[in-house]
Design a protein around this motif. Structure first.
Motif, PDB file in Angstrom:
ATOM      1  N   ALA A 249       0.865  -1.186   0.000  1.00 22.26           N
ATOM      2  CA  ALA A 249       0.000   0.000   0.000  1.00 22.26           C
ATOM      3  C   ALA A 249       0.897   1.230   0.000  1.00 22.26           C
ATOM      4  O   ALA A 249       1.991   1.209   0.583  1.00 22.26           O
ATOM      5  N   PRO A 250       0.468   2.323  -0.623  1.00 23.63           N
ATOM      6  CA  PRO A 250       1.325   3.515  -0.701  1.00 23.63           C
ATOM      7  C   PRO A 250       1.705   4.069   0.664  1.00 23.63           C
ATOM      8  O   PRO A 250       2.790   4.639   0.827  1.00 23.63           O
ATOM      9  N   GLU A 251       0.830   3.926   1.662  1.00 25.95           N
ATOM     10  CA  GLU A 251       1.102   4.492   2.977  1.00 25.95           C
ATOM     11  C   GLU A 251       2.378   3.938   3.600  1.00 25.95           C
ATOM     12  O   GLU A 251       3.020   4.606   4.419  1.00 25.95           O
ATOM     13  N   PHE A 252       2.762   2.717   3.203  1.00 26.89           N
ATOM     14  CA  PHE A 252       3.949   2.108   3.809  1.00 26.89           C
ATOM     15  C   PHE A 252       5.249   2.722   3.296  1.00 26.89           C
ATOM     16  O   PHE A 252       6.330   2.390   3.790  1.00 26.89           O
ATOM     17  N   PHE A 253       5.172   3.612   2.293  1.00 26.74           N
ATOM     18  CA  PHE A 253       6.342   4.386   1.901  1.00 26.74           C
ATOM     19  C   PHE A 253       6.528   5.602   2.799  1.00 26.74           C
ATOM     20  O   PHE A 253       7.606   6.197   2.844  1.00 26.74           O
ATOM     21  N   VAL A 254       5.464   5.986   3.495  1.00 28.46           N
ATOM     22  CA  VAL A 254       5.510   7.150   4.390  1.00 28.46           C
ATOM     23  C   VAL A 254       5.736   6.715   5.828  1.00 28.46           C
ATOM     24  O   VAL A 254       6.453   7.370   6.583  1.00 28.46           O
ATOM     25  N   PHE A 255       5.137   5.573   6.200  1.00 29.13           N
ATOM     26  CA  PHE A 255       5.222   5.078   7.569  1.00 29.13           C
ATOM     27  C   PHE A 255       5.892   3.706   7.572  1.00 29.13           C
ATOM     28  O   PHE A 255       6.210   3.162   6.528  1.00 29.13           O
ATOM     29  N   SER A 256       6.082   3.171   8.729  1.00 28.24           N
ATOM     30  CA  SER A 256       6.843   1.922   8.885  1.00 28.24           C
ATOM     31  C   SER A 256       6.300   0.816   7.978  1.00 28.24           C
ATOM     32  O   SER A 256       5.111   0.512   7.996  1.00 28.24           O
ATOM     33  N   PRO A 257       7.186   0.194   7.187  1.00 26.91           N
ATOM     34  CA  PRO A 257       6.747  -0.888   6.302  1.00 26.91           C
ATOM     35  C   PRO A 257       6.717  -2.256   6.975  1.00 26.91           C
ATOM     36  O   PRO A 257       6.387  -3.253   6.333  1.00 26.91           O
ATOM     37  N   LYS A 258       7.071  -2.309   8.254  1.00 24.83           N
ATOM     38  CA  LYS A 258       7.107  -3.599   8.948  1.00 24.83           C
ATOM     39  C   LYS A 258       5.695  -4.077   9.241  1.00 24.83           C
ATOM     40  O   LYS A 258       4.923  -3.379   9.906  1.00 24.83           O
ATOM     41  N   ILE A 259       5.371  -5.258   8.742  1.00 27.38           N
ATOM     42  CA  ILE A 259       4.027  -5.813   8.941  1.00 27.38           C
ATOM     43  C   ILE A 259       4.180  -7.218   9.517  1.00 27.38           C
ATOM     44  O   ILE A 259       4.703  -8.120   8.850  1.00 27.38           O
ATOM     45  N   ALA A 260       3.707  -7.394  10.718  1.00 27.54           N
ATOM     46  CA  ALA A 260       3.759  -8.714  11.333  1.00 27.54           C
ATOM     47  C   ALA A 260       2.699  -9.611  10.708  1.00 27.54           C
ATOM     48  O   ALA A 260       1.669  -9.127  10.222  1.00 27.54           O
ATOM     49  N   PRO A 261       2.927 -10.929  10.693  1.00 24.63           N
ATOM     50  CA  PRO A 261       1.909 -11.839  10.155  1.00 24.63           C
ATOM     51  C   PRO A 261       0.578 -11.677  10.890  1.00 24.63           C
ATOM     52  O   PRO A 261       0.542 -11.398  12.083  1.00 24.63           O
ATOM     53  N   TRP A 262      -0.508 -11.862  10.144  1.00 21.68           N
ATOM     54  CA  TRP A 262      -1.850 -11.789  10.732  1.00 21.68           C
ATOM     55  C   TRP A 262      -2.102 -13.047  11.562  1.00 21.68           C
ATOM     56  O   TRP A 262      -1.665 -14.140  11.206  1.00 21.68           O
ATOM     57  N   GLN A 263      -2.815 -12.885  12.689  1.00 22.35           N
ATOM     58  CA  GLN A 263      -3.119 -13.995  13.572  1.00 22.35           C
ATOM     59  C   GLN A 263      -4.609 -14.001  13.900  1.00 22.35           C
ATOM     60  O   GLN A 263      -5.281 -12.978  13.785  1.00 22.35           O
ATOM     61  N   PRO A 264      -5.147 -15.137  14.328  1.00 23.66           N
ATOM     62  CA  PRO A 264      -6.570 -15.189  14.695  1.00 23.66           C
ATOM     63  C   PRO A 264      -6.974 -14.138  15.719  1.00 23.66           C
ATOM     64  O   PRO A 264      -8.072 -13.566  15.638  1.00 23.66           O
ATOM     65  N   ALA A 265      -6.096 -13.847  16.679  1.00 18.74           N
ATOM     66  CA  ALA A 265      -6.424 -12.829  17.690  1.00 18.74           C
ATOM     67  C   ALA A 265      -6.649 -11.465  17.068  1.00 18.74           C
ATOM     68  O   ALA A 265      -7.421 -10.645  17.595  1.00 18.74           O
ATOM     69  N   ASP A 266      -5.979 -11.198  15.941  1.00 12.62           N
ATOM     70  CA  ASP A 266      -6.128  -9.898  15.290  1.00 12.62           C
ATOM     71  C   ASP A 266      -7.572  -9.680  14.827  1.00 12.62           C
ATOM     72  O   ASP A 266      -8.091  -8.567  14.912  1.00 12.62           O
ATOM     73  N   SER A 267      -8.208 -10.721  14.334  1.00 10.27           N
ATOM     74  CA  SER A 267      -9.593 -10.606  13.872  1.00 10.27           C
ATOM     75  C   SER A 267     -10.543 -10.358  15.047  1.00 10.27           C
ATOM     76  O   SER A 267     -11.508  -9.584  14.931  1.00 10.27           O
ATOM     77  N   ILE A 268     -10.276 -11.006  16.165  1.00  8.40           N
ATOM     78  CA  ILE A 268     -11.104 -10.770  17.351  1.00  8.40           C
ATOM     79  C   ILE A 268     -10.889  -9.357  17.861  1.00  8.40           C
ATOM     80  O   ILE A 268     -11.827  -8.694  18.320  1.00  8.40           O
ATOM     81  N   ALA A 269      -9.661  -8.857  17.756  1.00  9.33           N
ATOM     82  CA  ALA A 269      -9.360  -7.495  18.195  1.00  9.33           C
ATOM     83  C   ALA A 269     -10.114  -6.466  17.354  1.00  9.33           C
ATOM     84  O   ALA A 269     -10.518  -5.421  17.874  1.00  9.33           O
ATOM     85  N   VAL A 270     -10.302  -6.747  16.063  1.00  5.31           N
ATOM     86  CA  VAL A 270     -11.004  -5.802  15.202  1.00  5.31           C
ATOM     87  C   VAL A 270     -12.441  -5.600  15.676  1.00  5.31           C
ATOM     88  O   VAL A 270     -12.958  -4.476  15.695  1.00  5.31           O
ATOM     89  N   ILE A 271     -13.109  -6.690  16.062  1.00 10.68           N
ATOM     90  CA  ILE A 271     -14.490  -6.530  16.517  1.00 10.68           C
ATOM     91  C   ILE A 271     -14.544  -5.771  17.841  1.00 10.68           C
ATOM     92  O   ILE A 271     -15.526  -5.080  18.141  1.00 10.68           O
TER      93      ILE A 271
END
Length: 822
Positions: free
Chosen positions: A159-181
């Motif tokens: 995504a273009p935003e990662f050229f402006v901000f940190s490009p480090k992206i940790a792998p997605w995990q099941p807890a991440d989906s629960i955190a979104v809700i």
């Protein structure tokens, strides 16, 4: 001289060339992350081929033999189109915004850490059943597959935003989906701040005046409570004035009067012209670019499902299958309580409980901050919940010395099975099965409107706190946490949640209005999100013996304000066609002109008319004149007009007309005086802002929908690319709701509206319609960044079909995922 001109020309040409090269380089780097919708990938962790067919509107139709592979495909598609949005939602839930935004988001991170949202999400993974865990793991694997492809193929960091901000992206995990809700629960909950404001008002006003200012939703209930009397002898609050600053666009915590709204309504076959059930739903959230919503179709083994998803979660939250349709509206369940906890004067690490003093449960958390030293915060919990910082929602203004404020909230659980309920719901085939599936749902509490082939139903889902009958405040204002009768007794049985199935009248609906009246402690809430839109909805539903898909669309897009029709005869009763003749250019003449056109207005909040603008500015100025002398700094908490308050004042209900008298002035002003002065205030403001000619004013010039990029939208030049602005009709109290900002230099900007609209006709399911407020892609260079927003603004829709052949016929590209050989 000629030599100087020649060198200046050369310098100009060089700078122009460098600028062109810079723009070209930026465009090239940004365009690398544009998704190729016609591609084949070999990926791990799937059992068979997955097809992602995108229609001309960018809507993915995902096909696979196994359900887990379908969820994998949805994770892949979400990551392709909305990677930045997903990462931001996760960072917000983790309290890690400051790592890339610095100190501006530090207070947000501190509060999120104290709530322990991400820790609760991580611990909730073990509470899911096996099928839900498989779905979450498959979805996560799909997201991570796209992350690997981005890295391997150098696809512009995703995504273009990662050229402006940190490009480090940790792998997605099941807890991440629960955190979104859980982040969604934050955005849809407002009782916490309501308690604080009510307590602050009770410190300034007599109980009957609190009843005027913060009226209960009509029906029996407690009108007001005296916070000062309840806390008598405990000491003064720490602060006397507002302590919280302006809300950061990155904060997930809503303004008090922007805590969620939606419409959903259904018709049974006997009330449908075509003989099939009908359902319309338009959930409202803060506007942004891209929208929080993402349209998708999943081809599950139980049948196809299509509708609105939120990137980060493998579920269709609102939509339909071949057999059932469902829509969501915020239920306004009173699921938050603030407790004032008494500290041990001999040991500040202890607090008072019904069984004596006990130590806080404590933990430390380190917050990394960009361009600043990291900070360690001490987090504390009582038996009632986490201790909140005194600056949050101005808690310091109502917390006595030697005390702290703790929060009880149904969402603060490590056994959150809300996603499990949503996954089960998608596989249901009757209204009864949908209601049964929702038993696992926790928060945010919603009214679920459901239709199947031959019936309709409405069920409130989510946990409702069970309170003691002798509770001090009944959940209306903060209460003493050390008294046993104030503490929650668990949650109410799911069967006791309001439920309406197959009503005799054949029509069901909810506009965030009160759905049931029950005495405390069996009540649902004392305050709701709507007392106005429901009046217009009721009239539209009763105006027809039978309804059609088009009549439901018409209701969904209705812009007539019941509030305007009800309030203008009250506040202008002694002003219509009165007064001496006035010459052109005088304030009196301008007032007469305004009153003449308002007298002929039907209450339609059309973007092309001046009347809605005059009406909105008049009521805003009127409420301000009524409350500013009594409330002082607290006035800033009342950014939106409260129609029930104005009605009480102008009908002088229980002496409420006293608000019209200005305390600091010697004369006794009447409500007519204040109404006239407020109209003059509004007309002066409008003349200065939009010019002196009333006929040239337009509501749409002020009521502009602000689909702004949360991060890049404030950067000069970039804002013109990433922000989407649209002139819109509707208003705070219309069915096509466009909630205004209520403050700042543009108080009537449309900031909170229906990001998704769907209308489902089960007499002809493939004629069902939906649309969203921006576009499917989060990439500003994509044609799908704002293409659906054009339709949304015009009140148009796209078809909603579950026919695979129609999806393939209208395809603009197919992505095929092939299992990697082991």
């Amino acid at each position: 001289m000629g030599l100087i001109f020649k060198w200046l020309l050369r310098l100009f040409m060089l700078l122009s060339l460098l600028a062109a090269l810079a723009v070209t380089a930026v465009y090239y780097l940004a365009s690398r992350s544009l998704v190729d919708y016609e591609a084949d990938y070999t990926v791990p962790a799937i059992t068979g081929p997955v097809e992602i067919i995108r229609t001309n509107s960018g809507v993915p139709h995902i096909f696979a033999d196994a359900d887990e592979d379908v969820y994998y495909g949805l994770g892949f598609a979400h990551a392709q189109d909305r990677l930045w949005q997903m990462v931001m939602l996760r960072r917000t839930a983790q309290g890690r915004l400051s790592e890339i935004f610095g100190e501006r988001t530090l207070n947000v991170d501190k509060l999120i850490r104290r709530l322990d949202l991400y820790g609760l999400a991580q611990r909730s993974v073990s509470a899911q059943d096996a099928e839900t865990k498989s779905a979450l793991e498959a979805y996560s694997a799909g997201v991570n597959a796209w992350l690997r492809i981005v890295n391997e193929d150098a696809l512009g960091r995703g995504a273009p935003e990662f050229f402006v901000f940190s490009p480090k992206i940790a792998p997605w995990q099941p807890a991440d989906s629960i955190a979104v809700i859980k982040i969604m629960a934050l955005q849809l909950s407002g009782h916490l701040e309501e308690e604080v404001v009510r307590a602050r008002a009770s410190l300034l006003l007599q109980p009957e005046r609190v009843r005027d200012l913060l009226p209960d939703t009509p029906g029996q209930g407690i009108a007001a409570l005296d916070y000062a009397a309840m806390m008598q002898g405990l000491g003064l609050p720490r602060y006397a004035a507002n302590t919280s600053g302006p809300k950061d666009p990155l904060s997930p915590f809503p303004e008090r009067e922007l805590a969620g709204a939606s419409n959903a309504f259904a018709a049974a076959p006997e009330r449908s012209a075509a003989g099939g059930t009908l359902l319309a739903n338009d959930p409202h959230l803060g506007l942004s670019a891209p929208s929080i919503w993402y349209l998708a179709r999943l081809d599950l083994s139980s049948g196809g499902v299509i509708g609105g998803t939120i990137p980060g979660m493998p579920v269709v939250l609102t939509g339909r299958s071949d057999k059932v349709g469902w829509g969501l509206t915020t239920a306004y369940v009173d699921d938050q309580d603030l407790f004032i906890e008494k500290l041990n004067p001999e040991n500040a690490n202890e607090y008072l409980t019904p069984d004596g003093y006990k130590p806080f449960r404590t933990a430390q958390s380190i917050i990394e901050i960009k361009d600043a030293p990291s900070q360690t915060i001490n987090m504390r919990w009582t038996e009632n919940g986490p201790i909140l910082p005194e600056t949050h929602y101005n808690l310091g203004t109502i917390t006595p010395l030697g005390h702290e404020a703790a929060l009880s909230w149904t969402m603060l659980t490590d056994k959150d099975t809300s996603i499990q309920a949503a996954l089960k719901l998608m596989r249901a085939s009757t209204t009864e099965e949908v209601i049964a599936a929702a038993v696992d749902y926790v928060a945010p509490a919603q009214n679920l409107t459901i239709v199947d082939q031959d019936g309709i139903a409405l069920k409130t889902i989510g946990h409702v706190p069970r309170r003691h009958p002798a509770h001090q405040s009944r959940g209306r204002i903060p209460s003493q946490g050390w008294l046993a009768q104030n503490r929650w007794l668990g949650v109410m049985p799911y069967a006791s949640n309001p439920e309406f199935t197959r009503p005799a009248g054949g029509i069901l609906g909810n506009t965030n209005n009160k759905v049931i009246e029950r005495p405390f402690p069996d009540h649902v809430s004392y305050t709701y999100g709507d007392t106005q839109r429901v009046q217009r909805w009721r009239r539209l539903m009763l105006n027809r013996q039978v309804h059609t898909r088009d009549s439901f669309v018409e209701a969904q897009l209705d812009t007539v304000s019941f509030t305007a029709r009800a309030m203008l005869p009250l506040i202008a009763a002694d002003l219509w066609f009165t007064g001496e003749a006035a010459p052109e250019g005088t304030p009196e003449r301008l007032r007469q002109q305004a009153l003449e056109i308002m007298a002929q207005w039907n209450g339609e909040m059309s973007e092309h008319l001046p009347e809605p603008l005059i009406y909105a500015a008049w009521l805003r100025a009127l409420q301000s004149r009524l409350i500013r002398d009594e409330l002082g700094p607290l006035e800033s908490e009342f950014t939106h007009v409260e129609p029930l308050f104005l009605e009480r004042v102008f009908r002088d209900a229980d002496g409420a007309g006293v608000w019209c008298d200005i305390l600091q002035s010697a004369p006794v002003e009447t409500c007519t005086d204040i109404s006239r002065l407020a109209l003059d205030d509004a007309l002066v403001w409008l003349s200065e802002k939009y010019g002196p000619a009333i006929e040239s004013w337009r509501w749409g010039d002020a009521h502009e929908a602000t689909h702004d990029h949360q991060v890049l939208g404030k950067i000069p030049l970039l804002s013109a690319v990433v922000n989407i602005r649209q002139s819109t009709s509707g208003g705070d109290n219309t069915l096509m709701r466009g909630r205004t900002s209520g403050s700042g230099p543009e108080p009537f900007q449309n900031v909170h509206a229906a990001g998704y609209r769907g209308v489902y006709d089960f007499a002809d399911p493939d004629s069902s319609l939906f649309v969203m407020a921006t576009g499917q892609s989060g990439h500003p260079l994509s044609r799908h960044y704002d293409d659906l927003g054009v339709l949304w603004r015009r009140g148009e829709y796209i078809p909603m079909s579950l026919d695979p052949e129609l999806a393939r016929a209208g395809s603009v590209g197919t992505i095929t995922l092939t299992p990697a050989s082991e």
